[in-house]
Every structure is written in structure tokens, then in C-alpha cells.
Write a protein that holds these residues in place. Structure first.
Motif, PDB file in Angstrom:
ATOM      1  N   GLU A 221       2.482   6.533  10.249  1.00  0.00           N
ATOM      2  CA  GLU A 221       1.863   5.201  10.267  1.00  0.00           C
ATOM      3  C   GLU A 221       1.061   4.959   8.980  1.00  0.00           C
ATOM      4  O   GLU A 221       0.732   5.895   8.258  1.00  0.00           O
ATOM      5  CB  GLU A 221       0.915   5.062  11.467  1.00  0.00           C
ATOM      6  CG  GLU A 221       1.554   5.315  12.817  1.00  0.00           C
ATOM      7  CD  GLU A 221       2.478   4.215  13.263  1.00  0.00           C
ATOM      8  OE1 GLU A 221       2.445   3.123  12.630  1.00  0.00           O
ATOM      9  OE2 GLU A 221       3.247   4.421  14.221  1.00  0.00           O
ATOM     10  N   ARG A 222       0.769   3.707   8.722  1.00  0.00           N
ATOM     11  CA  ARG A 222      -0.127   3.355   7.619  1.00  0.00           C
ATOM     12  C   ARG A 222      -1.560   3.478   8.133  1.00  0.00           C
ATOM     13  O   ARG A 222      -1.955   2.781   9.070  1.00  0.00           O
ATOM     14  CB  ARG A 222       0.146   1.922   7.160  1.00  0.00           C
ATOM     15  CG  ARG A 222      -0.702   1.455   5.977  1.00  0.00           C
ATOM     16  CD  ARG A 222      -0.447  -0.020   5.713  1.00  0.00           C
ATOM     17  NE  ARG A 222      -1.255  -0.502   4.601  1.00  0.00           N
ATOM     18  CZ  ARG A 222      -0.775  -0.846   3.409  1.00  0.00           C
ATOM     19  NH1 ARG A 222       0.523  -0.766   3.180  1.00  0.00           N
ATOM     20  NH2 ARG A 222      -1.577  -1.283   2.451  1.00  0.00           N
ATOM     21  N   ASN A 224      -5.959   3.920   7.419  1.00  0.00           N
ATOM     22  CA  ASN A 224      -7.081   3.623   6.531  1.00  0.00           C
ATOM     23  C   ASN A 224      -8.301   4.444   6.930  1.00  0.00           C
ATOM     24  O   ASN A 224      -8.532   4.685   8.118  1.00  0.00           O
ATOM     25  CB  ASN A 224      -7.455   2.137   6.596  1.00  0.00           C
ATOM     26  CG  ASN A 224      -6.335   1.229   6.146  1.00  0.00           C
ATOM     27  OD1 ASN A 224      -5.717   1.463   5.113  1.00  0.00           O
ATOM     28  ND2 ASN A 224      -6.062   0.190   6.926  1.00  0.00           N
ATOM     29  N   THR A 242      -6.216   4.049   1.740  1.00  0.00           N
ATOM     30  CA  THR A 242      -5.042   3.865   2.592  1.00  0.00           C
ATOM     31  C   THR A 242      -4.019   4.937   2.294  1.00  0.00           C
ATOM     32  O   THR A 242      -3.822   5.321   1.136  1.00  0.00           O
ATOM     33  CB  THR A 242      -4.411   2.478   2.347  1.00  0.00           C
ATOM     34  OG1 THR A 242      -5.366   1.467   2.649  1.00  0.00           O
ATOM     35  CG2 THR A 242      -3.169   2.271   3.213  1.00  0.00           C
ATOM     36  N   HIS A 243      -3.389   5.432   3.351  1.00  0.00           N
ATOM     37  CA  HIS A 243      -2.268   6.350   3.164  1.00  0.00           C
ATOM     38  C   HIS A 243      -1.024   5.729   3.774  1.00  0.00           C
ATOM     39  O   HIS A 243      -1.012   5.320   4.936  1.00  0.00           O
ATOM     40  CB  HIS A 243      -2.534   7.716   3.811  1.00  0.00           C
ATOM     41  CG  HIS A 243      -1.416   8.700   3.550  1.00  0.00           C
ATOM     42  ND1 HIS A 243      -0.350   8.858   4.421  1.00  0.00           N
ATOM     43  CD2 HIS A 243      -1.197   9.548   2.518  1.00  0.00           C
ATOM     44  CE1 HIS A 243       0.464   9.772   3.931  1.00  0.00           C
ATOM     45  NE2 HIS A 243      -0.025  10.197   2.768  1.00  0.00           N
ATOM     46  N   LEU A 244       0.049   5.683   2.986  1.00  0.00           N
ATOM     47  CA  LEU A 244       1.316   5.120   3.447  1.00  0.00           C
ATOM     48  C   LEU A 244       2.119   6.176   4.196  1.00  0.00           C
ATOM     49  O   LEU A 244       2.006   7.376   3.915  1.00  0.00           O
ATOM     50  CB  LEU A 244       2.129   4.606   2.260  1.00  0.00           C
ATOM     51  CG  LEU A 244       1.438   3.548   1.382  1.00  0.00           C
ATOM     52  CD1 LEU A 244       2.334   3.183   0.201  1.00  0.00           C
ATOM     53  CD2 LEU A 244       1.100   2.325   2.205  1.00  0.00           C
ATOM     54  N   PRO A 245       2.954   5.781   5.153  1.00  0.00           N
ATOM     55  CA  PRO A 245       3.735   6.760   5.915  1.00  0.00           C
ATOM     56  C   PRO A 245       4.857   7.371   5.082  1.00  0.00           C
ATOM     57  O   PRO A 245       5.317   6.773   4.102  1.00  0.00           O
ATOM     58  CB  PRO A 245       4.309   5.926   7.067  1.00  0.00           C
ATOM     59  CG  PRO A 245       4.365   4.534   6.529  1.00  0.00           C
ATOM     60  CD  PRO A 245       3.168   4.400   5.626  1.00  0.00           C
ATOM     61  N   LYS A 247       8.716   8.427   4.446  1.00  0.00           N
ATOM     62  CA  LYS A 247       9.985   7.779   4.758  1.00  0.00           C
ATOM     63  C   LYS A 247      11.099   8.810   4.849  1.00  0.00           C
ATOM     64  O   LYS A 247      11.034   9.868   4.236  1.00  0.00           O
ATOM     65  CB  LYS A 247      10.341   6.742   3.676  1.00  0.00           C
ATOM     66  CG  LYS A 247       9.403   5.542   3.616  1.00  0.00           C
ATOM     67  CD  LYS A 247       9.856   4.572   2.547  1.00  0.00           C
ATOM     68  CE  LYS A 247       8.933   3.353   2.482  1.00  0.00           C
ATOM     69  NZ  LYS A 247       9.034   2.532   3.695  1.00  0.00           N
ATOM     70  N   GLY A 271       7.092  11.431  -1.054  1.00  0.00           N
ATOM     71  CA  GLY A 271       6.823  10.765   0.212  1.00  0.00           C
ATOM     72  C   GLY A 271       8.065  10.529   1.039  1.00  0.00           C
ATOM     73  O   GLY A 271       8.033   9.777   2.013  1.00  0.00           O
ATOM     74  N   ARG A 482       5.727   9.604  -6.256  1.00  0.00           N
ATOM     75  CA  ARG A 482       4.862   8.472  -5.918  1.00  0.00           C
ATOM     76  C   ARG A 482       3.667   8.985  -5.127  1.00  0.00           C
ATOM     77  O   ARG A 482       3.765   9.964  -4.395  1.00  0.00           O
ATOM     78  CB  ARG A 482       5.622   7.404  -5.111  1.00  0.00           C
ATOM     79  CG  ARG A 482       6.212   7.903  -3.804  1.00  0.00           C
ATOM     80  CD  ARG A 482       6.764   6.733  -2.977  1.00  0.00           C
ATOM     81  NE  ARG A 482       7.667   5.902  -3.711  1.00  0.00           N
ATOM     82  CZ  ARG A 482       8.958   6.180  -3.881  1.00  0.00           C
ATOM     83  NH1 ARG A 482       9.465   7.272  -3.368  1.00  0.00           N
ATOM     84  NH2 ARG A 482       9.732   5.385  -4.560  1.00  0.00           N
ATOM     85  N   LEU A 484       1.174   8.425  -2.194  1.00  0.00           N
ATOM     86  CA  LEU A 484       1.081   7.669  -0.958  1.00  0.00           C
ATOM     87  C   LEU A 484      -0.339   7.202  -0.667  1.00  0.00           C
ATOM     88  O   LEU A 484      -0.565   6.434   0.258  1.00  0.00           O
ATOM     89  CB  LEU A 484       1.608   8.504   0.213  1.00  0.00           C
ATOM     90  CG  LEU A 484       3.082   8.895   0.187  1.00  0.00           C
ATOM     91  CD1 LEU A 484       3.471   9.628   1.461  1.00  0.00           C
ATOM     92  CD2 LEU A 484       3.974   7.682  -0.018  1.00  0.00           C
ATOM     93  N   ILE A 486      -3.567   4.997  -1.531  1.00  0.00           N
ATOM     94  CA  ILE A 486      -3.950   3.769  -2.225  1.00  0.00           C
ATOM     95  C   ILE A 486      -5.458   3.633  -2.138  1.00  0.00           C
ATOM     96  O   ILE A 486      -6.018   3.584  -1.037  1.00  0.00           O
ATOM     97  CB  ILE A 486      -3.275   2.537  -1.609  1.00  0.00           C
ATOM     98  CG1 ILE A 486      -1.748   2.677  -1.634  1.00  0.00           C
ATOM     99  CG2 ILE A 486      -3.705   1.265  -2.351  1.00  0.00           C
ATOM    100  CD1 ILE A 486      -1.040   1.560  -0.902  1.00  0.00           C
TER     101      ILE A 486
END
Length: 487
Positions: A221-222, A224, A242-245, A247, A271, A482, A484, A486
Motif C-alpha cells: 500500500e501507499r 505516510n 510517503t512510501h510507494l508500494p 510492483k 521497487g 527508483r 520508493l 517521497i
């Protein structure tokens, strides 16, 4: 690829070691021609649980009527059980009824072994007389050093660490996506983020279920968190991180083009990963947070198991962000009753067993670069790992044995000018190795291993190819580094 060769056209069992096209291997899909097995000892890895469900039920008009995977599962459950009940290969208490043409299976293995030198990484082909040379010793030093470190973990001379073991194994192959400093930095930053996310939700950071939940949310999940940051004027301000999930990477998820696509370091760096690397990331984060979780194997697949508050073992799919029951795997991945009784699938692997499993993975990378060479390294890996599976039910070990016997047989046949399997009896040594290979294959069959049908496998590949086109359409490069995070 271990396949039911009865459905294939039976080719004449004669071939030349000089010029030979690549053909699929039994037992697994190799990362490239000449590699006997992927890191889990299964055939091509990478399918998600939902992918398997989707291709299994492609002809069912009711499948897909709901967007809820769990509901889709319930709709097709009765149909799947009916099919399995009619198939003697999966009925309770039965042996595998498929009549595997063992000569054809071995024929495919020998063809692949014959093509090793042509397809191995440039500059790594070594002639047999040079295996004891300083030059070959220098080329393989990263592997011998890595194996020694892993042995030290098993003998308690070094602290046992799953994440360190993964890095050591991947770094031995070379050209890793991350340096050791980068690797440890991402693990620490990720663990710190998860810990803070748990605390900011007033959850118990020492509860293993909570720790696993935190890692699952982090990967799927995304998320915060809010932190305090000192400004240039000396005052404090709040900052959202923020951390992106993660993929799923459908682009070369089998590692055919790039062996590193299997790796934990690639997954952390980009990621993106598949069902070998995503569980590795999960286990590394759990370890960093002081929690408990285990690796488990299913056909074509690996997953996570962890104990909940009641002590029950739960399953988690890092590839699809699902919590799935054992019954789901049994019904949808066609695991035979015999395989369940013998514990070859869905059994938790952790602690020193996990390190032993990584040692076997180390041998796969070695084989990709150097073949079996003088066999000493491959045999050392087997002998080191074997004692940690006292029930003798580790498929990877037996797959490795079969490939090793095939390799030995190929060398004896080449030495004696034998290019037909029907002429193996011209050499007592070739006949002995062939018999050893047959005995080992019998053990694999008795454990309950089932070959996957070629049609089912090809449908899955078509589906993955479609998903890969989607990634390209959105200009998504799953191989680029990349961050993950932000801030």
C-alpha cells in the motif's frame, strides 16, 4: 521445465554435442540455456496467485463475474474440486499416473547441457584441465568465499542473517544492483519507516502479528508517516514521508535475459520484483524488525507464512497483497494429496534451513556462469544443505541431484562418443549414471511432485506477455533504479 512429456511429440533420442538448439529443461525453466534450475528448484517462477487462478479457470464462463478475488475463488471452487476428483494424478492416495517418457526427459536435459558452453556468460568458458588452475580459482573466488560465509552462519561462527545471506549469495554472481552499503541503508530506512508507522497508529511494535501487518502494508500500500524536521532557522516543522508500494515485474520475470531479475537487491533497488524476490524482501524486513516469518514453496511459486496471536500459521502473498488459506493453494495450484503428506509444499522454512536453501540458490548462480565445472562446488553446496532437511523432502536437492547426474552422464557420453541414449549400455559408467538418475527421479515422483501440463504453462506465459505489454504501454521501466520514498 518439468513437463508431462507424454503430450509432446516424441523426438528420436539421438543428438550431437557439437551443434544443438536449445530446448526446455525438465524440472525447471532455466534462467538461460545451460542452467538446470531456478532458485527455488521449480519450473518458471513468477506467477502470482491470482494469475494461477485466472489461467486455471480461463474456460469457466462464471469466472470473473466479480472483481473480488475471494468471490471468484468461491465461484470456481466446486468446478476445480470436480476436475481434481476425476484426475487420478491428484486423487487421494494415488501415485502420479502420468506415464512420463524418462528417455525423452533425459534427452531434453542432455541437449541443454550440451549447449552450456555456447550460451554461458562470455569469458567464463573453462576447459576441464584448467579447473584446478589459479585462473579458475580467481574466477570462482567470490563463490567459494560466499559459501564459506554461509557455512559459518550454519556453524554459529557468524550471526545468522537471512538478509545478509541473500546479499552474499547475489553479490557472488556479480554486477548486483546495490552495493552492500546501499543494501543495508535501504533495509534500515524501510524498517525505521515501518516501525514509526506502527507506533503512530498506537499499535504494539513487539506483537509479531502487528509487525507482519506493518510489513504487508509497507509492501502493498501507499503509506505516510509524519516526522519532525529542523529548519534552517532552528525551528521544528512537520514533514510527511510517503512510501510507494512495490510492483510486480512482468518484464523477464523468469530471469531469461537477466539472472538478476530473481534477486532481492534488484527488487529493493527498483521497487519491482516477482515471487522469488518479493518474499526475500519481506523476510529481510521482518528480520530487521525482530519479527517472525517463514518462506514456503508452492508449485511455480513461493510465499510467506507467519504465526498470528493464536499461534496459527497464516499465509501472505507479497506478489498480490493477499492473505490466503492453505485450502486455496491446494485447490487452485493442484497440489496432490501425496505432496501434502510428504511436506514438499506449503511447509515453513526458516532459521538454518533458510540459509541452507540460500546455499542451494548460490549453486544455481555458479552453474549459470561456470556449469558444474569439476563438480566440487556443486557437490559441496548439496552436502552442506542436505543435513538441514532431515525428512529428505526438499525438492530442490533432488532436482539438483538429477541435473548433476545428467551433467556427469553428458561428459561420459561425450568422452565415449555416445550420441544415442539407446547406446548408453556401451559404457558401464554411462549406464551407472543413467540408473542413478532414474533412481533419483523415482524419489521425486514418490514425494508427490507433479509435472505441469505444457498447455497450462503456455497459457500462463501468454497472460504474462499481455501484462508486460501493459507495462510497456505506460512507459514503465521495471529495471531502472527508483526511490520508493517521497519526502
Amino acid at each position: 521445465m518439468r513437463i508431462v512429456v507424454a503430450i509432446l511429440l516424441i523426438l528420436p533420442v539421438t543428438f550431437s554435442f557439437a551443434q544443438l538448439p536449445y530446448s526446455p529443461i525438465s524440472k525447471s525453466i532455466s534462467p538461460q540455456p545451460g542452467v538446470p534450475s531456478d532458485p527455488n528448484g521449480q519450473l518458471r517462477m513468477g506467477a502470482t496467485a491470482n494469475d494461477i487462478l485466472r489461467q486455471t479457470n480461463q474456460n469457466n464462463i462464471y469466472y470473473g463475474t466479480s472483481n473480488d478475488p475471494a468471490n471468484n475463488q468461491r465461484v470456481v471452487q466446486a468446478m476445480i474440486k470436480e476436475k481434481m476428483a476425476k484426475d487420478p494424478a491428484y486423487s487421494s492416495g494415488s501415485q502420479n499416473s502420468f506415464q512420463i517418457n524418462k528417455q525423452q526427459e533425459l534427452f531434453n536435459l542432455l541437449k541443454e547441457i550440451a549447449g552450456q558452453d555456447m550460451n554461458r556468460a562470455p569469458g567464463t568458458v573453462i576447459t576441464p584441465e584448467n579447473y584446478s588452475s589459479d585462473e579458475f580459482g580467481l574466477k570462482t573466488k567470490s563463490y567459494t568465499d560466499a559459501l564459506q560465509v554461509l557455512k559459518d552462519m550454519l556453524s554459529d561462527k557468524r550471526k545468522l542473517s537471512v538478509s545478509d545471506a541473500y546479499f552474499i549469495m547475489e553479490n557472488a554472481y556479480g554486477d548486483a544492483y546495490l552495493t552492500q552499503k546501499e543494501f543495508k541503508g535501504i533495509i534500515k530506512e524501510s524498517a525505521d519507516f515501518i516501525r514509526e508507522w506502527i507506533l503512530q497508529r498506537n499499535l504494539n511494535i513487539k506483537d509479531n502479528t502487528v509487525i507482519n501487518y506493518g510489513v504487508q502494508q509497507f509492501m502493498g500500500e501507499r503509506l505516510n508517516i509524519t516526522t519532525s524536521k529542523q529548519r534552517t532557522d532552528g525551528k521544528q516543522s512537520l514533514e510527511t514521508i510517503t512510501h510507494l508500494p512495490f510492483k510486480y515485474d512482468f518484464n523477464d520475470y523468469t530471469g531469461d535475459k537477466d539472472y538478476r531479475n530473481f534477486s532481492l537487491t534488484k527488487c529493493l533497488a527498483t521497487g519491482t520484483g516477482q515471487c522469488n524476490s518479493l518474499p526475500a524482501v519481506y523476510l529481510s524486513l521482518i528480520e530487521a524488525l525482530g519479527g517472525k516469518a517463514y518462506l514456503a514453496i508452492a508449485p511455480q511459486h513461493s510465499l510467506i507464512k507467519y504465526p498470528d496471536k493464536q499461534g496459527r500459521m497464516r499465509n501472505y502473498e507479497p506478489t498480490s497483497h493477499w492473505d490466503i488459506t492453505n485450502e486455496w493453494y491446494l485447490d487452485n495450484m493442484f497440489i496432490s494429496a501425496q505432496a501434502v503428506r510428504n511436506g514438499i509444499y506449503l511447509n515453513p522454512i526458516g532459521g538454518k534451513q533458510m540459509i541452507a536453501d540460500i546455499i542451494l540458490q548460490l549453486s544455481f548462480g555458479y552453474f549459470r556462469k561456470f556449469g558444474a565445472a569439476d563438480e566440487k562446488f556443486i557437490v559441496d553446496c548439496i552436502n552442506t544443505a542436505k543435513p538441514y532437511f532431515p525428512k529428505n523432502n526438499n525438492l530442490t536437492l533432488y532436482f539438483t541431484y538429477s541435473n548433476l547426474y545428467s551433467y556427469e552422464l553428458a561428459q561420459v557420453m561425450r568422452k565415449n562418443g555416445i550420441n544415442k541414449l539407446s547406446n548408453i549400455n556401451q559404457s558401464s559408467e554411462a549406464q551407472r549414471l543413467y540408473n542413478k538418475w532414474l533412481e533419483n527421479e523415482k524419489i521425486i515422483s514418490q514425494l508427490g511432485y507433479q509435472d505441469q501440463s505444457k498447455d497450462m504453462y503456455e497459457e500462463m506465459m501468454k497472460y504474462h506477455e499481455f501484462r508486460n505489454n501493459i507495462q510497456q504501454e505506460y512507459n514503465f521501466n521495471s529495471k531502472e533504479k527508483r526511490n520508493l520514498f517521497i519526502k
